[in-house]
Design a protein around this motif. Sequence first.
Motif, short mmCIF file in Angstrom:
data_model
loop_
_atom_site.label_atom_id
_atom_site.label_comp_id
_atom_site.label_asym_id
_atom_site.label_seq_id
_atom_site.Cartn_x
_atom_site.Cartn_y
_atom_site.Cartn_z
N PHE A 48 -36.88 -31.54 2.56
CA PHE A 48 -37.90 -30.48 2.65
C PHE A 48 -37.69 -29.65 3.92
O PHE A 48 -37.66 -28.41 3.88
CB PHE A 48 -39.28 -31.12 2.64
N LEU A 49 -37.49 -30.32 5.05
CA LEU A 49 -37.33 -29.62 6.32
C LEU A 49 -36.01 -28.86 6.39
O LEU A 49 -35.91 -27.81 7.04
CB LEU A 49 -37.43 -30.61 7.48
N SER A 50 -34.98 -29.36 5.71
CA SER A 50 -33.66 -28.73 5.78
C SER A 50 -33.63 -27.34 5.15
O SER A 50 -32.78 -26.51 5.49
CB SER A 50 -32.61 -29.63 5.12
N PHE A 51 -34.55 -27.07 4.24
CA PHE A 51 -34.58 -25.75 3.60
C PHE A 51 -34.99 -24.65 4.58
O PHE A 51 -34.74 -23.47 4.33
CB PHE A 51 -35.55 -25.75 2.40
N ILE A 52 -35.62 -25.03 5.69
CA ILE A 52 -35.99 -24.04 6.70
C ILE A 52 -34.74 -23.32 7.20
O ILE A 52 -34.75 -22.10 7.42
CB ILE A 52 -36.74 -24.72 7.87
N ALA A 53 -33.64 -24.08 7.37
CA ALA A 53 -32.39 -23.49 7.88
C ALA A 53 -31.87 -22.41 6.93
O ALA A 53 -31.44 -21.34 7.35
CB ALA A 53 -31.34 -24.58 8.06
N VAL A 54 -31.91 -22.70 5.62
CA VAL A 54 -31.42 -21.72 4.63
C VAL A 54 -32.26 -20.46 4.67
O VAL A 54 -31.73 -19.34 4.68
CB VAL A 54 -31.46 -22.31 3.20
N ILE A 55 -33.56 -20.63 4.68
CA ILE A 55 -34.46 -19.47 4.63
C ILE A 55 -34.31 -18.62 5.89
O ILE A 55 -34.27 -17.38 5.80
CB ILE A 55 -35.92 -19.95 4.45
N VAL A 56 -34.20 -19.25 7.05
CA VAL A 56 -34.00 -18.50 8.30
C VAL A 56 -32.69 -17.72 8.26
O VAL A 56 -32.64 -16.53 8.63
CB VAL A 56 -34.02 -19.45 9.52
N CYS A 57 -31.62 -18.35 7.80
CA CYS A 57 -30.32 -17.67 7.73
C CYS A 57 -30.35 -16.51 6.73
O CYS A 57 -29.74 -15.46 6.98
CB CYS A 57 -29.22 -18.67 7.35
#
Length: 409
Positions: A177-186
């Motif tokens: 769940f937390l790892s998707f933050i990286a994709v969205i930010v990029c």
Amino acid sequence: MGIFRSLKHYNYRLFFTGQAISLVGTWMQRVAVSWLVYQITESAFLLGLITFLSLIPSLVLAPYAGSYVDRHNKYKILMITQVILMLQAGALAVMIWFKVYDIFWIAALSLVQGLVNSFDVTARQSLMVNLVEDKEDLPNAIALNSSVFNAARLVGPALAGVILSALGEDMCFLINFLSFIAVIVCLVMMKLTLQEHPKSRENIWVDLRKGYDYLKSSPDLASMILMMAASSLLVIPFTTLLPVFAKDIFNGTATTFGWFESAAGFGAFFGAIYMATLKVNQNLQKIVMVSGILLAVSVVALAISPSLVLALICTGLAALGLMAQTSSINTYLQTHADDLMRGRTLSYYIMAYQGVLPIGSLLMGYLAHQFGTQTVVAFEGLAGLLIVGAFIYNEKHRNAIKKDAISLT
């Protein structure tokens, strides 16, 4: 610099970074779901059923998703799907945190993931060509994308094996769940200018039919997709049965299953590195054939392996062959399909790969329940050899017809 040359492109570098982080979480979730389901049910059939539900939407929706992606903004579609997948991982984390070990809800959330992935994968694959300004770097970008996918497959399951034993399945879902933050930010940071194609005013189903007709008139593309479909049905489902090898055949634990997944990731990572080093205009058809043979022989060897170490080596070699085969087919389709038809062409590839795979997983899970896992996996490897043989025969026949046509002119 050669192997990482596509990282010089700003947008692709962001895409690569986000995927590298998020995919580790995705693989942790996959391992956690597989282990959780088998722990709850001890059924190879239900293990295959969950995989079936997570992938079957691609069979039904992939062609429609291809037509939809060709009509709309690929970047916006990708942003929306990433947010939904993030929420899906969060829902799994909350459910397991509160000890709701309900196979129905696990299956329902797997189905949601499959529905969203039908659009996510098509949009992501179609967007790739827009992330690299120099089109000669596109094959390298595709191979590097596969590299990070399989590097995550190496790291993710290894971490999952440790975390499953120490902290439980819910923590794996929370990390995803937390790892998707990286994709969205990029994605937000990208400076992307998409070429606007005039939207078709025809019914979307007419566009879908045009995609089918395009493939029908392009036998080189169609043969690649048909080979992918046959492998997905009869060969690749061996990966679904890896928890059975870990728990029952070699009397292991969640850590042992993590070793199998990491061995597969290790082999696939090296396959992806090999693909990234290929020069432009490499004979991709030959790579498809050789990698298909490696995949098939390694699967047979896995089925009859007398020891855990040998089984892990065979799993790694099989994954190497699978990686090279799928990446070669993907690269060939992306570099040979017409720009206006790329989304639809790739959607048929996704249907052949991810859409047919659940049917194969369900079928092989049922057959493994009836006849034994090792017997069925050996059959999968033999089927792989027959598929490669049929592909080689088709290529020779098609080339002979082409030569005859040239000689007549």
